[in-house]
Enzyme design. Structure first.
Site, PDB file in Angstrom:
ATOM      1  N   ASP A  33       0.855  -1.177   0.000  1.00  0.00           N
ATOM      2  CA  ASP A  33       0.000   0.000   0.000  1.00  0.00           C
ATOM      3  C   ASP A  33       0.894   1.231   0.000  1.00  0.00           C
ATOM      4  OD1 ASP A  33       0.974  -0.029   2.571  1.00  0.00           O
ATOM      5  OD2 ASP A  33      -0.966  -0.188   3.542  1.00  0.00           O
ATOM      6  N   ASP A  35       1.701   4.492   2.031  1.00  0.00           N
ATOM      7  CA  ASP A  35       1.523   5.104   3.344  1.00  0.00           C
ATOM      8  C   ASP A  35       1.875   6.585   3.266  1.00  0.00           C
ATOM      9  OD1 ASP A  35       0.887   2.676   4.822  1.00  0.00           O
ATOM     10  OD2 ASP A  35       2.952   2.105   4.418  1.00  0.00           O
TER      11      ASP A  35
END
Length: 106
Positions: A33, A35
């Site tokens: 992902d 961040d």
């Protein structure tokens, strides 16, 4: 990335993308992902930012994770802020805990 930078040119990155950039090592994977951290001045800005991130997040290939950081030093996960939850998990330098939404910017 362009939409995120347009949303806030001061967007900061942490997590696997930051580590990959800093070290040159392969911290990223297809499931990584993104961040990110955004400083927000007030509740109105936090809500606008979270709504924009919901829109951007629906169009990108990776999950956008991250936190909204208040002037008081409180960090709240942006998806949690986007919810209608009356209490939110708030992280700060010396304490983490569940906080009423109205107190996050107090």
């Amino acid at each position: 990335m362009a939409a995120l930078v347009t949303l806030d040119p001061d967007t900061r990155c942490f997590g696997s993308l930051a580590w990959a950039h800093l070290t040159g090592l392969a911290y990223l994977s297809p499931g990584s992902d993104l961040d990110l951290l955004w400083t927000v001045a007030d509740q109105r800005t936090a809500t606008a930012r979270a709504r924009a991130l919901l829109t951007i997040g629906a169009t990108v290939p990776m999950r956008i994770d991250g936190e909204l950081l208040t002037p008081q030093g409180h960090a709240v996960q942006w998806r949690e802020w986007a919810s209608d939850a009356p209490e939110l998990l708030v992280k700060a330098a010396h304490v983490n805990g569940v906080t009423p939404r109205a107190a996050v910017f107090a």
